[in-house]
Design an enzyme around this catalytic site. Structure first.
Site, PDB file in Angstrom:
ATOM      1  N   TYR A   1     -12.659  -2.303  12.513  1.00  0.00           N
ATOM      2  CA  TYR A   1     -13.345  -0.903  11.686  1.00  0.00           C
ATOM      3  C   TYR A   1     -14.864  -0.678  12.117  1.00  0.00           C
ATOM      4  CZ  TYR A   1      -8.911  -0.671   9.306  1.00  0.00           C
ATOM      5  OH  TYR A   1      -7.538  -0.603   9.271  1.00  0.00           O
TER       6      TYR A   1
ATOM      7  N   TRP B   1      -4.980   3.026  11.517  1.00  0.00           N
ATOM      8  CA  TRP B   1      -4.867   2.689  10.168  1.00  0.00           C
ATOM      9  C   TRP B   1      -5.155   4.054   9.757  1.00  0.00           C
ATOM     10  CZ3 TRP B   1      -2.342  -0.751   7.399  1.00  0.00           C
ATOM     11  CH2 TRP B   1      -2.475  -0.676   6.056  1.00  0.00           C
TER      12      TRP B   1
ATOM     13  N   ASN C   1      -7.675  -6.119  14.370  1.00  0.00           N
ATOM     14  CA  ASN C   1      -8.210  -5.096  13.571  1.00  0.00           C
ATOM     15  C   ASN C   1      -9.687  -4.756  13.563  1.00  0.00           C
ATOM     16  OD1 ASN C   1      -5.442  -5.311  12.999  1.00  0.00           O
ATOM     17  ND2 ASN C   1      -5.536  -5.981  10.727  1.00  0.00           N
TER      18      ASN C   1
ATOM     19  N   ASN D   1      -1.744 -10.984   8.238  1.00  0.00           N
ATOM     20  CA  ASN D   1      -2.635 -10.125   8.519  1.00  0.00           C
ATOM     21  C   ASN D   1      -3.826 -10.622   8.102  1.00  0.00           C
ATOM     22  OD1 ASN D   1      -3.595  -7.136   9.219  1.00  0.00           O
ATOM     23  ND2 ASN D   1      -4.071  -7.217   6.967  1.00  0.00           N
ATOM     24  N   GLU D   2      -5.000 -10.754   8.683  1.00  0.00           N
ATOM     25  CA  GLU D   2      -6.503 -10.850   8.406  1.00  0.00           C
ATOM     26  C   GLU D   2      -6.665 -11.999   7.586  1.00  0.00           C
ATOM     27  OE1 GLU D   2      -8.136  -6.992   6.916  1.00  0.00           O
ATOM     28  OE2 GLU D   2      -7.802  -6.101   8.868  1.00  0.00           O
TER      29      GLU D   2
ATOM     30  N   GLN E   1       0.723  -1.191   0.016  1.00  0.00           N
ATOM     31  CA  GLN E   1      -0.192   0.028   0.008  1.00  0.00           C
ATOM     32  C   GLN E   1       0.932   1.163   0.135  1.00  0.00           C
ATOM     33  OE1 GLN E   1      -2.652  -1.907   3.442  1.00  0.00           O
ATOM     34  NE2 GLN E   1      -4.171  -0.533   2.177  1.00  0.00           N
TER      35      GLN E   1
ATOM     36  N   GLU F   1      -5.438   1.979  -1.313  1.00  0.00           N
ATOM     37  CA  GLU F   1      -6.603   1.134  -0.601  1.00  0.00           C
ATOM     38  C   GLU F   1      -7.221  -0.025  -1.393  1.00  0.00           C
ATOM     39  OE1 GLU F   1      -7.356   0.749   2.596  1.00  0.00           O
ATOM     40  OE2 GLU F   1      -9.177  -0.068   2.191  1.00  0.00           O
ATOM     41  N   TRP F   2      -6.449  -0.927  -1.696  1.00  0.00           N
ATOM     42  CA  TRP F   2      -6.655  -2.272  -2.466  1.00  0.00           C
ATOM     43  C   TRP F   2      -7.509  -2.014  -3.520  1.00  0.00           C
ATOM     44  CZ3 TRP F   2      -2.958  -4.723  -0.775  1.00  0.00           C
ATOM     45  CH2 TRP F   2      -2.394  -4.739   0.552  1.00  0.00           C
TER      46      TRP F   2
HETATM   47  C1  GAL Z   1      -7.736  -3.800   6.352  1.00  0.00           C
HETATM   48  C2  GAL Z   1      -6.466  -3.874   5.933  1.00  0.00           C
HETATM   49  C3  GAL Z   1      -5.423  -2.609   5.591  1.00  0.00           C
HETATM   50  C4  GAL Z   1      -6.476  -1.594   5.328  1.00  0.00           C
HETATM   51  C5  GAL Z   1      -7.817  -1.495   5.851  1.00  0.00           C
HETATM   52  C6  GAL Z   1      -8.619  -0.352   5.419  1.00  0.00           C
HETATM   53  O1  GAL Z   1      -8.772  -4.904   6.188  1.00  0.00           O
HETATM   54  O2  GAL Z   1      -5.410  -4.691   6.938  1.00  0.00           O
HETATM   55  O3  GAL Z   1      -4.683  -3.119   4.560  1.00  0.00           O
HETATM   56  O4  GAL Z   1      -6.739  -1.718   4.077  1.00  0.00           O
HETATM   57  O5  GAL Z   1      -8.350  -2.662   5.994  1.00  0.00           O
HETATM   58  O6  GAL Z   1      -9.625  -0.923   4.754  1.00  0.00           O
END
Ligand code: GAL
Length: 475
Positions: free
Chosen positions: A315, A425, A313, A170-171, A24, A432-433
């Protein structure tokens, strides 16, 4: 939302961090001997990513590390979480060939952090899997566990004299579902119903091997800690008095967090309810192949106990409603049979999926304490994005960090959860992917149209820095 008089309080050695991931931010996708990764391949195919953007250059952190370091120091972080690009260190994924320039790059980053009293936390694998291993079957193939273990040992051997906090993967839940079931993340496969479980299984085997290698070979001398970063939303029933919704919310927790947390932190196997559910659905659709959810072998290093802390993690949150299907298709949606709903009272800002629910984090932390035997927890990612025209005075995002940290403080002080640190984060706006650069999660703005890639602190970065300076008691 909490009021300013409601000051958060943190333990003396609480860790204050920010996170990034190699693909990223680094760019330099084919420079200095780096081998290609699956995200390089994925983004170079048209139609996968917002406006066909790629991480070829990203924030150019491979060349602009000093700028990132300045950001870290401006925030006065105690810790910085970054990931290694596996194929920058080992271009074909195996230790047959080591890329010394990649080693030199990460040595420099680690040494600069330590020289500035910032502790690195390293993720060995954050979505960017080496392409040459993918071509050999990747996470689907059982031998990946040993290959990952060799990569991990190489990293412990090379960097472990200075790195004391490690995350293997990760995840895994996101990698499996988005990469192998839904196909919207690299490697972009849509092999419904079984592959995600096989991939997840090999990830757990790989993780456990690496933890045991660390434990038996390196721990005594290096004295570090190792875990894997698990993602989870907070899920609650849409209608708490409807038993179907209550079970659907449970199922959500089981399949998202329990899938990986239960084997490592609780029983050494997948949740009983997960196995039972998958078997039930398999029968209902008339599947009579090999069990879709694999079994752990007693001949391999045990997965139970293979973590020195819980890395979370978080969100967002969801209300969950039971949603019947006709049981005709073999896929994870059928296994789950639920609908995820955003409560209308939750503000949704930035990306559509991200309802801002700081109190969901507190509930999830409490759940982890109860369900997984009161582990030491690091929140290794949490954040809030903006889209559209850039707002440097991002008041709402600043408020978000305040509200979230108030909830973390309550989880510590009122619920007795053992939370050791918080990583925002992300340090920088970055790739962002699937959303490319359209979604900005940074504490620092990055101007991607300027070839110097200037980094400028947002208002939210200042808010976070103010919370850190008020609460950080590290000497
Ligand atoms: C997570 C991921 C991060 C980042 C974040 C925000 O799933 O580990 O790389 O992109 O989401 O969407």
């Amino acid at each position: 939302m909490s009021s300013r008089s409601d000051e958060p309080v943190f333990p003396r050695h609480f860790v204050w961090g920010a996170s990034t991931a190699a693909y990223q931010i680094e760019g330099a996708w084919n420079e200095d001997g780096k081998g290609p990764g699956i995200w390089d391949t994925f983004c170079h195919r048209k139609g996968r990513i917002f406006e066909d953007q790629t991480g070829d250059v990203a924030c150019n952190s491979y060349h602009l590390w000093e700028k990132d370091l300045k950001c870290i120091l401006q925030l006065r972080l105690t810790h910085y979480r970054l990931s290694f690009s596996w194929s920058r260190l080992l271009p074909n994924g195996t230790t047959d060939h080591i890329n010394e320039k990649g080693v030199a790059y990460y040595n420099r980053v680690i040494d600069d952090l330590l020289a500035n009293h910032v502790t690195p936390m390293i993720t060995l694998y954050h979505f960017d899997f080496p392409q040459s291993l993918q071509d050999r079957g990747g996470w689907k193939s059982a031998d990946i566990a040993d290959i990952f273990d060799s990569y991990a040992r190489f990293c412990f051997q090379t960097f472990g004299d200075r790195v004391k906090l490690w995350l293997t993967i990760n995840e895994p839940q996101i990698c499996c579902t988005m990469g192998y079931e839904e196909g919207i993340f690299a490697p972009g496969l849509q092999e419904l119903g079984t592959t995600a479980y096989v991939v997840g299984h090999n990830m757990l085997r790989a993780h456990a091997k690496a933890w045991h290698s660390y434990n038996t070979i390196f721990r005594k001398q290096q004295g570090g800690l190792l875990s894997l970063a698990l993602n989870s939303d907070w899920a609650e029933p849409l209608n708490p008095s409807n038993p179907d919704d209550v079970s659907a919310a449970k199922r959500h927790r089981t399949f998202e967090l329990g899938w990986f947390a239960c084997p490592v932190f609780s029983t050494g196997d997948y949740p009983v309810a997960m196995r039972a559910r998958i078997e039930e659905i398999s029968k209902a659709v008339g599947y009579d192949g090999a069990p879709r959810l694999p079994r752990f072998s007693e001949d391999e290093p045990p997965v139970l106990g293979s973590a020195d802390f819980f890395a979370l993690n978080y969100y967002t949150s969801r209300k969950v409603r039971a949603a019947g299907t006709s049981h005709r298709e073999l896929n994870m949606k059928t296994d789950l049979e639920l609908e995820r709903i955003i409560d209308p009272s939750w503000p949704v800002c930035g990306v559509k999926w991200l309802a801002v629910v700081p109190e969901g984090l507190r509930k999830l932390l409490k759940h982890i304490k109860v369900e997984y035997n009161n582990p030491a927890i690091y929140i290794t990612e949490n954040g809030f994005s903006q889209i559209g025209p850039v707002e440097m005075e991002d008041i709402q995002r600043g408020r978000f960090y305040w509200d979230t940290l108030c909830q973390v403080s309550k989880a510590i002080c009122e619920d007795g959860v053992d939370i050791r640190g918080y990583f925002a984060w992300s340090l920088l706006d970055n790739f962002e992917w699937s959303d490319g650069f359209s979604v900005r999660f940074g504490l620092f703005h990055v101007d991607f149209s300027n070839e110097e890639f200037p980094r400028t602190m947002y208002h939210s970065g200042k808010e976070y820095a103010a919370i850190i300076s008020k609460n950080c008691q590290h000497s």
